[in-house]
Write a protein that holds these residues in place. Structure first.
Motif, PDB file in Angstrom:
ATOM      1  N   SER A   1      -0.714   2.907  -0.697  1.00  0.00           N
ATOM      2  CA  SER A   1      -1.252   1.716  -0.027  1.00  0.00           C
ATOM      3  C   SER A   1      -1.855   2.079   1.324  1.00  0.00           C
ATOM      4  CB  SER A   1      -0.151   0.669   0.162  1.00  0.00           C
ATOM      5  OG  SER A   1       0.301   0.190  -1.080  1.00  0.00           O
ATOM      6  N   LEU A   2      -1.196   2.942   2.082  1.00  0.00           N
ATOM      7  CA  LEU A   2      -1.713   3.316   3.397  1.00  0.00           C
ATOM      8  C   LEU A   2      -3.039   4.070   3.281  1.00  0.00           C
ATOM      9  CD1 LEU A   2       1.390   4.380   5.516  1.00  0.00           C
ATOM     10  CD2 LEU A   2       0.024   2.292   5.691  1.00  0.00           C
ATOM     11  N   MET A   3      -3.128   4.985   2.322  1.00  0.00           N
ATOM     12  CA  MET A   3      -4.380   5.732   2.178  1.00  0.00           C
ATOM     13  C   MET A   3      -5.510   4.835   1.678  1.00  0.00           C
ATOM     14  SD  MET A   3      -3.842   8.623   3.488  1.00  0.00           S
ATOM     15  CE  MET A   3      -5.325   9.553   3.049  1.00  0.00           C
ATOM     16  N   LYS A   4      -5.182   3.848   0.851  1.00  0.00           N
ATOM     17  CA  LYS A   4      -6.192   2.874   0.432  1.00  0.00           C
ATOM     18  C   LYS A   4      -6.635   2.008   1.610  1.00  0.00           C
ATOM     19  CE  LYS A   4      -4.950   2.312  -4.456  1.00  0.00           C
ATOM     20  NZ  LYS A   4      -4.401   1.381  -5.479  1.00  0.00           N
ATOM     21  N   LEU A   5      -5.694   1.680   2.470  1.00  0.00           N
ATOM     22  CA  LEU A   5      -5.956   0.796   3.604  1.00  0.00           C
ATOM     23  C   LEU A   5      -6.717   1.493   4.722  1.00  0.00           C
ATOM     24  CD1 LEU A   5      -5.458  -1.872   5.140  1.00  0.00           C
ATOM     25  CD2 LEU A   5      -3.197  -0.977   5.762  1.00  0.00           C
ATOM     26  N   LEU A   6      -6.303   2.696   5.072  1.00  0.00           N
ATOM     27  CA  LEU A   6      -6.834   3.361   6.263  1.00  0.00           C
ATOM     28  C   LEU A   6      -8.298   3.751   6.146  1.00  0.00           C
ATOM     29  CD1 LEU A   6      -3.665   5.409   7.079  1.00  0.00           C
ATOM     30  CD2 LEU A   6      -4.768   3.841   8.656  1.00  0.00           C
ATOM     31  N   ARG A   7      -8.807   3.869   4.926  1.00  0.00           N
ATOM     32  CA  ARG A   7     -10.220   4.224   4.785  1.00  0.00           C
ATOM     33  C   ARG A   7     -11.142   3.100   5.262  1.00  0.00           C
ATOM     34  NH1 ARG A   7     -10.998   4.047  -1.824  1.00  0.00           N
ATOM     35  NH2 ARG A   7      -9.951   2.062  -2.147  1.00  0.00           N
ATOM     36  N   HIS A   8     -10.572   1.892   5.471  1.00  0.00           N
ATOM     37  CA  HIS A   8     -11.363   0.767   5.981  1.00  0.00           C
ATOM     38  C   HIS A   8     -11.427   0.740   7.507  1.00  0.00           C
ATOM     39  CE1 HIS A   8     -11.718  -1.280   2.064  1.00  0.00           C
ATOM     40  NE2 HIS A   8     -10.501  -0.786   1.846  1.00  0.00           N
ATOM     41  N   LEU A   9     -10.712   1.629   8.158  1.00  0.00           N
ATOM     42  CA  LEU A   9     -10.583   1.573   9.616  1.00  0.00           C
ATOM     43  C   LEU A   9     -11.898   1.852  10.324  1.00  0.00           C
ATOM     44  CD1 LEU A   9      -8.613   1.041  11.869  1.00  0.00           C
ATOM     45  CD2 LEU A   9      -7.875   3.425  11.753  1.00  0.00           C
ATOM     46  N   ASP A  10     -12.729   2.706   9.741  1.00  0.00           N
ATOM     47  CA  ASP A  10     -14.029   2.993  10.339  1.00  0.00           C
ATOM     48  C   ASP A  10     -15.105   2.789   9.284  1.00  0.00           C
ATOM     49  OD1 ASP A  10     -16.261   3.849  11.655  1.00  0.00           O
ATOM     50  OD2 ASP A  10     -15.432   5.770  12.310  1.00  0.00           O
ATOM     51  N   PRO A  11     -15.605   1.551   9.138  1.00  0.00           N
ATOM     52  CA  PRO A  11     -16.580   1.250   8.081  1.00  0.00           C
ATOM     53  C   PRO A  11     -17.910   1.981   8.244  1.00  0.00           C
ATOM     54  CG  PRO A  11     -16.336  -0.622   9.584  1.00  0.00           C
ATOM     55  CD  PRO A  11     -15.288   0.368   9.951  1.00  0.00           C
ATOM     56  N   GLN A  12     -18.138   2.596   9.411  1.00  0.00           N
ATOM     57  CA  GLN A  12     -19.387   3.332   9.613  1.00  0.00           C
ATOM     58  C   GLN A  12     -19.352   4.707   8.951  1.00  0.00           C
ATOM     59  OE1 GLN A  12     -19.834   3.187  13.929  1.00  0.00           O
ATOM     60  NE2 GLN A  12     -21.241   1.474  13.670  1.00  0.00           N
ATOM     61  N   ARG A  13     -18.146   5.164   8.567  1.00  0.00           N
ATOM     62  CA  ARG A  13     -18.032   6.445   7.876  1.00  0.00           C
ATOM     63  C   ARG A  13     -17.873   6.218   6.378  1.00  0.00           C
ATOM     64  NH1 ARG A  13     -14.574   8.432  12.353  1.00  0.00           N
ATOM     65  NH2 ARG A  13     -15.915   9.735  13.640  1.00  0.00           N
ATOM     66  N   ARG A  14     -18.247   7.217   5.596  1.00  0.00           N
ATOM     67  CA  ARG A  14     -18.167   7.115   4.154  1.00  0.00           C
ATOM     68  C   ARG A  14     -16.713   7.057   3.689  1.00  0.00           C
ATOM     69  NH1 ARG A  14     -19.136  11.164  -0.385  1.00  0.00           N
ATOM     70  NH2 ARG A  14     -18.836  12.733   1.199  1.00  0.00           N
ATOM     71  N   PHE A  15     -16.418   6.141   2.759  1.00  0.00           N
ATOM     72  CA  PHE A  15     -15.074   6.026   2.195  1.00  0.00           C
ATOM     73  C   PHE A  15     -14.767   7.226   1.300  1.00  0.00           C
ATOM     74  CE2 PHE A  15     -14.375   1.122   2.004  1.00  0.00           C
ATOM     75  CZ  PHE A  15     -14.443   1.078   3.381  1.00  0.00           C
ATOM     76  N   TYR A  16     -13.514   7.650   1.315  1.00  0.00           N
ATOM     77  CA  TYR A  16     -13.059   8.561   0.276  1.00  0.00           C
ATOM     78  C   TYR A  16     -12.597   7.715  -0.906  1.00  0.00           C
ATOM     79  CZ  TYR A  16      -8.704   7.491   2.787  1.00  0.00           C
ATOM     80  OH  TYR A  16      -7.678   6.847   3.436  1.00  0.00           O
ATOM     81  N   GLU A  17     -12.756   8.249  -2.100  1.00  0.00           N
ATOM     82  CA  GLU A  17     -12.372   7.549  -3.322  1.00  0.00           C
ATOM     83  C   GLU A  17     -10.953   7.944  -3.705  1.00  0.00           C
ATOM     84  OE1 GLU A  17     -14.035   6.977  -7.916  1.00  0.00           O
ATOM     85  OE2 GLU A  17     -15.108   8.239  -6.479  1.00  0.00           O
ATOM     86  N   MET A  18     -10.125   6.955  -4.057  1.00  0.00           N
ATOM     87  CA  MET A  18      -8.762   7.224  -4.501  1.00  0.00           C
ATOM     88  C   MET A  18      -8.781   7.584  -5.984  1.00  0.00           C
ATOM     89  SD  MET A  18      -6.720   6.742  -1.821  1.00  0.00           S
ATOM     90  CE  MET A  18      -5.108   6.637  -2.588  1.00  0.00           C
ATOM     91  N   ILE A  19      -8.280   8.782  -6.312  1.00  0.00           N
ATOM     92  CA  ILE A  19      -8.290   9.273  -7.686  1.00  0.00           C
ATOM     93  C   ILE A  19      -6.863   9.640  -8.114  1.00  0.00           C
ATOM     94  CG2 ILE A  19      -9.185  11.020  -9.286  1.00  0.00           C
ATOM     95  CD1 ILE A  19     -11.391   9.264  -8.229  1.00  0.00           C
TER      96      ILE A  19
END
Length: 220
Positions: free
Chosen positions: A94-112
């Motif tokens: 949940s934290l890794m899914k959540l934290l990728r939203h912290l800086d929307p100007q950077r590209r998201f990593y995909e959860m696999i």
């Protein structure tokens, strides 16, 4: 000009700090307010951030916003990825899914999920290792609990091979090709699962951030 210190979610504007026209001066307490609100949107109204996890959150948030001072304090290298470890149910995914939203100007990593990578190998073979090993911005979830791969009668430690491929790309890219992962396993268990060579490469690829082994299952 857009203000990168503010994020709008569900019609509500959240401030993450102060923007001076050049850079954002983040405020950790404001970041937590935003993350809890975003977590409720993503996972439901039951979601909450726990006080006992504040140190983990500080480290993860500092990495995500590239706070060099705090990262140095915790010996976190922003040119490496994150390996987030801890017991089942402590909130890693949940934290890794959540934290990728912290800086929307950077590209998201995909959860696999790692099990998906192993299943993919069973169906299409070594192309799966090439696809996940040579490109993409990924967080591999539940590393170490996936089943071994088998293709046309040949067994393969699929995630071990993916990590070795990504290590080579990581070295060539000088830190711009990053890999993240979550795991329930400790260092000795990872070495037993993947071998000493992969474990050695993981030390060079990842910052280890770990929950306490007695952390309870938050899903109960």
């Amino acid at each position: 000009m857009d203000n990168p210190s503010k994020i709008v979610e569900g019609g509500v504007t959240y401030s993450l700090g102060r923007f001076d026209g050049c850079c954002v001066h983040y405020d950790f307490s404001k970041i937590l307010v935003y993350l809890e609100a975003k977590g409720k949107l993503l996972f439901g109204s039951h979601f909450e951030l726990f006080k006992k996890d504040r140190k983990i959150l500080l480290q993860l948030c500092s990495y995500m916003i590239r706070d060099a001072t705090t990262c140095a304090k915790y010996d976190i290298d922003i040119n490496k990825g994150i390996l987030l470890s801890g017991p089942v149910g402590c909130g890693k995914t949940s934290l890794m899914k959540l934290l990728r939203h912290l800086d929307p100007q950077r590209r998201f990593y995909e959860m696999i999920p790692c099990r998906n990578v192993s299943f993919g190998f069973n169906h299409i073979g070594y192309k799966t290792i090439e696809d996940y090993g040579n490109s993409g911005y990924y967080c591999f979830d539940d590393l170490g609990v996936e089943l071994p791969g088998r293709f046309y009668g040949k067994d393969c430690n699929v995630m071990g091979e993916v990590l070795l491929s990504r290590y080579e790309r990581h070295n060539l890219s000088k830190g711009t090709f990053k890999t993240h992962a979550t795991t329930n396993l400790n260092a000795e268990e990872l070495e037993s699962r993947y071998g000493i060579r992969v474990r050695s490469r993981m030390k060079e690829m990842f910052n280890l951030i770990a929950f306490q082994k007695h952390t309870g299952d938050k899903r109960k």
